[in-house]
Design a protein around this motif. Structure first.
Motif, short mmCIF file in Angstrom:
data_model
loop_
_atom_site.label_atom_id
_atom_site.label_comp_id
_atom_site.label_asym_id
_atom_site.label_seq_id
_atom_site.Cartn_x
_atom_site.Cartn_y
_atom_site.Cartn_z
N VAL A 62 77.59 59.76 74.39
CA VAL A 62 78.85 60.26 73.82
C VAL A 62 79.11 61.73 74.08
N ARG A 63 80.39 62.04 74.24
CA ARG A 63 80.86 63.43 74.32
C ARG A 63 82.26 63.46 73.76
N ASP A 116 89.67 59.47 65.03
CA ASP A 116 89.60 59.80 66.47
C ASP A 116 88.19 59.56 67.00
N GLY A 117 87.19 60.01 66.23
CA GLY A 117 85.80 59.80 66.62
C GLY A 117 85.42 58.33 66.62
N VAL A 118 85.84 57.58 65.61
CA VAL A 118 85.54 56.16 65.51
C VAL A 118 86.21 55.38 66.63
N ARG A 119 87.47 55.72 66.94
CA ARG A 119 88.19 55.05 68.04
C ARG A 119 87.43 55.25 69.36
N TYR A 120 86.95 56.46 69.60
CA TYR A 120 86.18 56.77 70.81
C TYR A 120 84.91 55.92 70.86
N LEU A 124 83.65 52.57 73.41
CA LEU A 124 82.39 52.48 74.15
C LEU A 124 81.52 51.32 73.68
N GLY A 125 82.02 50.54 72.72
CA GLY A 125 81.24 49.43 72.19
C GLY A 125 80.21 49.86 71.17
N ILE A 126 80.40 51.02 70.56
CA ILE A 126 79.45 51.56 69.58
C ILE A 126 80.04 51.45 68.18
N THR A 127 79.24 50.92 67.25
CA THR A 127 79.64 50.85 65.85
C THR A 127 78.65 51.69 65.04
N HIS A 128 79.14 52.62 64.23
CA HIS A 128 78.29 53.54 63.48
C HIS A 128 77.47 52.81 62.41
#
Length: 183
Positions: A62-63, A116-120, A124-128
């Motif tokens: 991530v960036r 915005d961060g969650v959408r990004y 990428l297929g990443i769930t926090h």
């Protein structure tokens, strides 16, 4: 990951956080005097190793302005040292408690940064899987500070073609109701 020991590059200034298998310290790069945070994760325990691997799998990919940035990684037999940018403004949780409430305009601004961060991440297929006010940090102490999403120890990084249904119940117990994760 570098084999070179972090002690030669960074001076530890203060302990700023503690988890089940980790500690976070504020450090200063010896050559540049640039401040950073180092998350030290105990990997001799299986749970610590799993959290570490999960977090690194995400942070290496991530960036984004609203996601904590990984700078470099050092490894020893028993620990992994993750050097990250330093957010000095404290937790969203603490700021909310101190203020008592947020105006609708301010709350909207904060929520927009988080989304915005969650959408990004989702692109990428990443769930926090552990979003909560304690894992949302202010970059600095000013009222105009951006919000940074941190702590990816429970994150799920889906690979292309994977089933997108997540079946594991996880998160922070205080934020889980009736076996359903809030966020």
């Amino acid at each position: 990951a570098h084999v070179l020991r972090h002690e030669y590059l960074y001076d530890i200034k203060a302990l700023i956080g503690r988890g089940s298998f980790s500690q976070v310290v504020r450090v200063e790069h010896r050559a540049t005097q640039q401040p950073y945070a180092i998350k030290m994760i105990e990997t001799k325990y299986r749970e610590g190793r799993e959290v570490c691997e999960s977090e690194l799998r995400v942070l290496r990919r991530v960036r984004h302005a609203n996601i904590i940035q990984l700078v470099e990684v050092f490894e020893t037999q028993e620990r992994v040292y993750m050097v990250m940018e330093l957010a000095t403004g404290g937790e969203l949780f603490d700021r909310f408690i101190a203020k008592g409430s947020f105006t609708e305009r301010y709350a909207t601004r904060v929520l927009q940064m988080v989304l915005d961060g969650v959408r990004y991440l989702h692109a990428l297929g990443i769930t926090h899987r552990d979003l909560k006010p304690e894992n949302l940090l202010y970059y600095h102490t000013g009222t105009d500070s951006k919000i940074i999403i941190t702590d990816f120890g429970l994150a799920s990084a889906r690979k292309k073609g994977d089933d997108c249904l997540m079946k594991t119940i996880c998160g922070t117990p205080e934020y889980i109701l009736s076996g359903r994760v809030l966020a």
